[in-house]
Write a protein that holds these residues in place. Structure first.
Motif, short mmCIF file in Angstrom:
data_model
loop_
_atom_site.label_atom_id
_atom_site.label_comp_id
_atom_site.label_asym_id
_atom_site.label_seq_id
_atom_site.Cartn_x
_atom_site.Cartn_y
_atom_site.Cartn_z
N VAL A 1 0.84 -1.21 0.00
CA VAL A 1 0.00 0.00 0.00
C VAL A 1 0.86 1.25 0.00
CG1 VAL A 1 -1.50 1.41 1.50
CG2 VAL A 1 -2.10 -0.96 1.00
N MET A 2 1.97 1.22 0.74
CA MET A 2 2.83 2.39 0.86
C MET A 2 3.44 2.79 -0.48
SD MET A 2 4.63 1.50 4.52
CE MET A 2 5.72 2.92 4.52
N TYR A 3 3.63 1.83 -1.37
CA TYR A 3 4.13 2.15 -2.71
C TYR A 3 2.98 2.51 -3.66
CZ TYR A 3 8.81 0.59 -1.47
OH TYR A 3 10.05 0.48 -0.91
N LEU A 4 1.92 1.74 -3.61
CA LEU A 4 0.81 1.95 -4.53
C LEU A 4 0.18 3.33 -4.37
CD1 LEU A 4 -0.93 -1.54 -4.20
CD2 LEU A 4 0.29 -0.68 -6.21
N ARG A 5 -0.05 3.76 -3.14
CA ARG A 5 -0.76 5.03 -2.92
C ARG A 5 0.05 6.25 -3.35
NH1 ARG A 5 2.83 7.56 0.83
NH2 ARG A 5 2.95 6.38 2.79
N LYS A 6 1.36 6.08 -3.56
CA LYS A 6 2.15 7.23 -4.02
C LYS A 6 1.67 7.74 -5.37
CE LYS A 6 6.41 6.15 -1.49
NZ LYS A 6 7.86 5.81 -1.60
N SER A 7 1.15 6.84 -6.20
CA SER A 7 0.65 7.25 -7.51
C SER A 7 -0.61 8.11 -7.39
CB SER A 7 0.35 6.01 -8.37
OG SER A 7 1.53 5.31 -8.67
N LEU A 8 -1.27 8.07 -6.23
CA LEU A 8 -2.47 8.89 -5.99
C LEU A 8 -2.11 10.25 -5.41
CD1 LEU A 8 -4.81 6.12 -4.55
CD2 LEU A 8 -4.76 7.02 -6.88
N LYS A 9 -0.82 10.43 -5.07
CA LYS A 9 -0.27 11.70 -4.62
C LYS A 9 -1.02 12.33 -3.44
CE LYS A 9 1.63 12.75 -9.17
NZ LYS A 9 1.70 13.71 -10.31
N PRO A 10 -1.17 11.58 -2.35
CA PRO A 10 -1.76 12.19 -1.16
C PRO A 10 -0.76 13.14 -0.49
CG PRO A 10 -0.97 10.00 -0.64
CD PRO A 10 -0.78 10.17 -2.13
N VAL A 11 -1.27 14.03 0.35
CA VAL A 11 -0.42 14.90 1.16
C VAL A 11 -0.20 14.21 2.50
CG1 VAL A 11 -0.24 17.12 2.35
CG2 VAL A 11 -1.24 17.00 0.05
N GLU A 12 1.04 14.04 2.88
CA GLU A 12 1.34 13.36 4.15
C GLU A 12 1.37 14.36 5.30
OE1 GLU A 12 3.97 9.92 4.26
OE2 GLU A 12 5.17 10.98 5.77
N GLU A 13 0.62 14.05 6.34
CA GLU A 13 0.60 14.87 7.55
C GLU A 13 1.17 14.07 8.72
OE1 GLU A 13 -3.31 17.76 6.83
OE2 GLU A 13 -3.38 16.17 8.35
N TRP A 14 1.94 14.77 9.56
CA TRP A 14 2.50 14.14 10.75
C TRP A 14 1.79 14.68 11.98
CZ3 TRP A 14 8.56 13.64 10.36
CH2 TRP A 14 8.87 12.86 9.23
N GLU A 15 1.09 13.81 12.70
CA GLU A 15 0.48 14.18 13.97
C GLU A 15 1.49 13.83 15.07
OE1 GLU A 15 -3.27 12.86 16.81
OE2 GLU A 15 -3.35 12.43 14.65
N ILE A 16 2.00 14.84 15.74
CA ILE A 16 3.09 14.65 16.70
C ILE A 16 2.60 14.94 18.12
CG2 ILE A 16 5.47 15.25 17.26
CD1 ILE A 16 5.69 16.42 14.41
N ARG A 17 2.77 13.98 19.01
CA ARG A 17 2.34 14.13 20.40
C ARG A 17 3.53 13.93 21.33
NH1 ARG A 17 -0.96 10.72 17.96
NH2 ARG A 17 -0.22 8.91 19.15
N PRO A 18 3.80 14.89 22.23
CA PRO A 18 4.95 14.77 23.13
C PRO A 18 4.71 13.72 24.22
CG PRO A 18 3.66 16.72 23.69
CD PRO A 18 3.06 16.16 22.44
N ARG A 19 5.79 13.10 24.65
CA ARG A 19 5.73 12.12 25.74
C ARG A 19 6.70 12.50 26.86
NH1 ARG A 19 5.48 6.28 22.53
NH2 ARG A 19 3.21 6.25 22.18
N ILE A 20 7.97 12.23 26.63
CA ILE A 20 9.00 12.50 27.64
C ILE A 20 10.06 13.41 27.04
CG2 ILE A 20 10.70 11.47 29.19
CD1 ILE A 20 9.14 8.83 28.94
N ALA A 21 10.33 14.50 27.69
CA ALA A 21 11.29 15.48 27.17
C ALA A 21 12.68 14.87 27.03
CB ALA A 21 11.35 16.70 28.08
#
Length: 270
Positions: free
Chosen positions: A163-183
């Motif tokens: 899936v990670m290779y196939l969906r590249k042809s559909l050109k989605p925008v990748e978003e990173w949801e980042i949540r802090p845990r330990i400094a």
């Protein structure tokens, strides 16, 4: 300049080193089920490792220039390393363009590995430039949605790694949801930690342009943060004709490489 094919990359590197002072090895990979070259097979030779984007490796290129030996270029194209006597690929490329561009500064000859089977290359083309019909099935599942690769894999029944290779042809925008845990305690990670703050969601491009991509990946590896990668798919239908044209080009490229490699003399013969 001449071209040869080889059944054994390590032996060809040794043969090239015996006859010439500067051997350049293209150690970039573009196939998906990659068979990595074991540099331990040539560990007794003067070996240097370089990548044009890795500033810390610049001294390796300088030493190779001054002393000779074998330079392992980690990029998929080897045109930026400068002049070399011989160029050896550790993986047979998917396109002739990669072959000719990489060999542009090679004085004597280049060596391409002859695959035991071309199936790995064919599977790579199928995943990187899939047929429109296969992509349509995915698109109907993800159209206009925000999904993780895990979610799309579960919905489609296709393995996540595919899936990670196939969906590249559909050109989605990748978003990173980042949540802090330990400094983190390491000072080099603090700027990225402060940039994250109480948590944030940004396009991957924003993280890169902010200069924190490497630090974010490192903090995720160490457990300081949790990162969920989302793919945001467009609602407008892809141009299926363009997708089919790119696939046809990729198939033709591979056919050219295969015909070329199979016509070459054996580098180790004689």
């Amino acid at each position: 300049m001449k071209y040869f094919a080889t059944p054994d990359v390590a032996l060809s590197i040794r043969k090239a080193h015996e006859g010439f002072t500067h051997v350049l090895v293209n150690r970039g990979y573009t196939t998906i089920r990659t068979v990595f070259f074991k540099s331990s097979k040539i560990a007794d030779l003067p070996v240097y490792v370089w990548a044009h984007w890795d500033k810390a490796s610049a001294s390796q290129l300088t030493r190779w220039r001054e002393r000779g030996g074998v330079l392992l270029d980690r990029y998929t194209y080897s045109d930026m390393a400068g002049p070399a006597d011989v160029l050896v690929f550790v993986e047979c490329p998917l396109t002739m363009e990669r072959v000719t561009k990489s060999a542009i500064h090679t004085a004597e000859y280049a060596v391409l590995p002859r695959p035991h089977t071309w199936r790995v290359h064919e599977e790579c083309v199928d995943l990187r430039t899939p047929p429109a019909d296969r992509l349509r099935e995915l698109w109907h599942l993800c159209r206009g949605r925000r999904m993780t690769d895990d979610e799309l894999a579960e919905a489609s029944g296709i393995a996540k790694q595919h899936v990670m290779y196939l969906r590249k042809s559909l050109k989605p925008v990748e978003e990173w949801e980042i949540r802090p845990r330990i400094a983190p305690e390491f000072s080099g990670l603090i700027p990225a930690w402060e940039w994250i703050g109480a948590g944030r969601t940004d396009a991957k491009r924003v993280v890169r342009e902010a200069g924190h991509k490497a630090a974010v990946k490192e903090m995720a590896r160490l457990g300081h943060i949790a990162v969920t990668k989302w793919q945001v798919y467009r609602d407008t239908e892809p141009d299926w004709d363009v997708i089919e044209r790119k696939r046809a080009e990729a198939i033709a490229d591979l056919a050219s490489v295969r015909s070329f490699v199979e016509s070459l003399p054996d580098h180790l013969a004689g």
